[in-house]
Enzyme design. Structure first.
Site, PDB file in Angstrom:
ATOM      1  CG  HIS A 101      -1.670  -0.984   1.719  1.00  0.00           C
ATOM      2  ND1 HIS A 101      -1.192  -2.096   2.334  1.00  0.00           N
ATOM      3  CD2 HIS A 101      -3.022  -1.132   1.682  1.00  0.00           C
ATOM      4  CE1 HIS A 101      -2.208  -2.900   2.652  1.00  0.00           C
ATOM      5  NE2 HIS A 101      -3.328  -2.341   2.262  1.00  0.00           N
ATOM      6  CG  ASP A 104       1.994  -0.880   3.355  1.00  0.00           C
ATOM      7  OD1 ASP A 104       1.232  -0.535   4.267  1.00  0.00           O
ATOM      8  OD2 ASP A 104       1.681  -1.657   2.431  1.00  0.00           O
TER       9      ASP A 104
HETATM   10  C1  XLS Z   1      -7.226  -6.531   5.615  1.00  0.00           C
HETATM   11  C2  XLS Z   1      -6.887  -6.823   4.223  1.00  0.00           C
HETATM   12  C3  XLS Z   1      -5.742  -6.012   3.663  1.00  0.00           C
HETATM   13  C4  XLS Z   1      -5.745  -6.111   2.161  1.00  0.00           C
HETATM   14  C5  XLS Z   1      -4.997  -5.030   1.477  1.00  0.00           C
HETATM   15  O1  XLS Z   1      -7.899  -7.289   6.286  1.00  0.00           O
HETATM   16  O2  XLS Z   1      -6.629  -8.186   4.113  1.00  0.00           O
HETATM   17  O3  XLS Z   1      -4.536  -6.433   4.208  1.00  0.00           O
HETATM   18  O4  XLS Z   1      -5.242  -7.327   1.738  1.00  0.00           O
HETATM   19  O5  XLS Z   1      -5.507  -3.776   1.736  1.00  0.00           O
END
Ligand code: XLS
Ligand code: NI
Ligand code: NI
Length: 432
Positions: A101, A104
């Site tokens: 993301h 991150d």
């Molecule tokens: C959260 C989600 C997140 C997605 C990406 O529960 O799994 O990690 O995979 O935004």
């Protein structure tokens, strides 16, 4: 020159099931050929940047437990150090892909423009490293849930300025994903849901969601993004009720918005469980609807009822999931993303490595068992036999009256037949 973060941990190699070395693969031999394809190309593993490098070990009762040289994560120097360590880990593990993301990988700036410029800077930095190491981007995504501006949702926010801000954010992340040759772009709703109907216009919020998604697809087409656009279903957490509840719900929404041929799904094991399904149910359903895209691999704690994002370690469970992936023809743009994090007491750099080693081995063993199940053909033969009565019958093209007349004329008295579930379960155990 390395950062030294992983000390003298060696590059992880395949040594086979009998090795005593913790820093080796027992089942994941990337070059082993299964069903005519290399294991690496079947599994298409990816590291999730957020859990492995951005998450600090907090839980609702306490903050950071990890100590990392790139904390506090508030300037670009730290962001680059984090990237250096991340790519060192990809190399140690032989990971073909990663996922990220925006939040991150770069600290948020004082303005949107500064945030975007930082994303461009760090993804240029990634681009060089990807070229040097051969690591690919499985998918990129936008974090539309952590910042307080998104507390009431992103696309489904009651405030049109937040909708616009979310749109700008997705544009910047899609641009970055395209630049890095990302094979998919994921939208996980995050806070696209509601806490209470008392303040929520459900019809309007769902329409906003549909319009937002169409806009993302249009822009992806415009820039020539050839990857898949994926929605990641999740029933709740963080909001009480999320619009992208599960695969069936997402498919219904896609049809409503006319996007069922354009958007696929990224299915997560833990989210399937939260929705009251099994992982394999969600995979099989998506495949049958023609929207299977990719998977987020992890496991939930079965007692806590929460999305605990643990690394997978249960081969029989994983085998049934990959059986559905293989029946669907395997991954195309998708792959196996470890949307999984360490437990907060797992402080050491080696914990990060061993978590992935175990997860990769579990998946490899599961996929190999699934391939044996498929190759042997006994399960599919049993399934086909169960439906054999449909071969050559016109029952589906008859109307109610015709069938009623036929039952009486032919004196039909159908006899129940065993579903043979235990026999099939015993058979599955033979492949594990
Ligand atoms: C959260 C989600 C997140 C997605 C990406 O529960 O799994 O990690 O995979 O935004
Ligand atoms: Ni999740
Ligand atoms: Ni996920």
């Amino acid at each position: 020159m390395t950062t030294g973060f992983f000390g003298d941990i060696p590059t992880i190699r395949y040594e086979g099931p009998d090795t005593d070395n913790a820093f080796a693969y027992r089942h994941y031999d990337p070059d082993a050929v299964v069903l005519g394809k290399r294991l690496e190309d079947h599994l298409r593993f990816a590291v999730a940047y957020w859990h492995s490098f951005a998450w600090e070990g907090g839980d609702p009762f306490g903050g950071r437990t990890f100590e990392r040289p790139w904390y506090p994560q508030d300037d670009m120097k730290m962001a680059k150090l984090k990237a250096d360590v991340a790519f060192e880990m990809f190399a140690l593990l032989g990971q073909p892909f990663f996922c990220f993301h925006d939040a991150d990988v770069r600290p948020e700036g004082a303005t949107f423009a500064e945030s975007r410029a930082r994303l461009e800077e760090i993804t240029d930095y990634f681009g060089q490293k990807m070229e040097d190491t051969g690591t690919g981007l499985l998918w990129g995504t936008a974090n539309l849930f952590s910042n307080r501006r998104f507390m009431s949702g992103a696309a489904t926010n009651p405030d049109p300025e937040v909708y616009a801000y979310a749109a700008a954010t997705v544009k910047s992340c899609l641009d970055a994903t395209q630049k890095l040759g990302g094979q998919n772009y994921v939208l996980w709703g995050g806070r696209e849901g509601y806490e209470t109907l008392l303040n929520t216009d459900l019809r309007r919020e769902r329409d906003q969601f549909g319009r937002f998604l169409a806009m993302v697809c249009d822009y992806a087409d415009k820039i020539g993004f050839t990857g898949a656009i994926l929605i990641e279903p999740k029933p709740q957490e963080p909001t009480k009720h999320q619009y992208d509840y599960d695969v069936a719900t997402v498919h219904g929404m896609l049809q409503e918005f006319g996007l069922e041929d354009r958007v696929k799904v990224n299915i997560e094991q833990g989210h399937a469980i939260l929705a009251g399904h099994s992982f394999e149910h969600e995979l099989a359903l998506a495949a049958s609807l023609g929207i299977f895209g990719s998977i987020d691999m992890n496991r939930n704690d079965y007692q806590s009822g929460w999305d605990t994002d643990q690394f997978p370690n249960n081969v029989p469970e994983v085998a049934l999931a990959y059986y559905e992936v293989l029946r669907a023809g395997g991954f195309t743009t998708g792959g196996t993303n470890f949307d999984a994090k360490l437990r907060r007491q797992s402080l050491d750099p080696e914990d990060l490595i061993l978590a992935h080693v175990g997860g990769m081995d579990t998946c490899a063993a599961g996929l190999k068992a699934a391939a044996r199940m498929l190759e042997d053909g006994k399960l599919e033969a049993a399934r086909a036999a169960r439906y054999a009565g449909w071969n050559g019958t016109d029952v589906l093209s008859c109307d109610l009256e015709t069938l009623a007349a036929r039952v009486e004329a032919q004196g039909l008295d159908p006899q129940p037949r065993s579903g043979r579930q235990e026999r099939l379960e015993n058979l599955v155990n033979r492949y594990l």
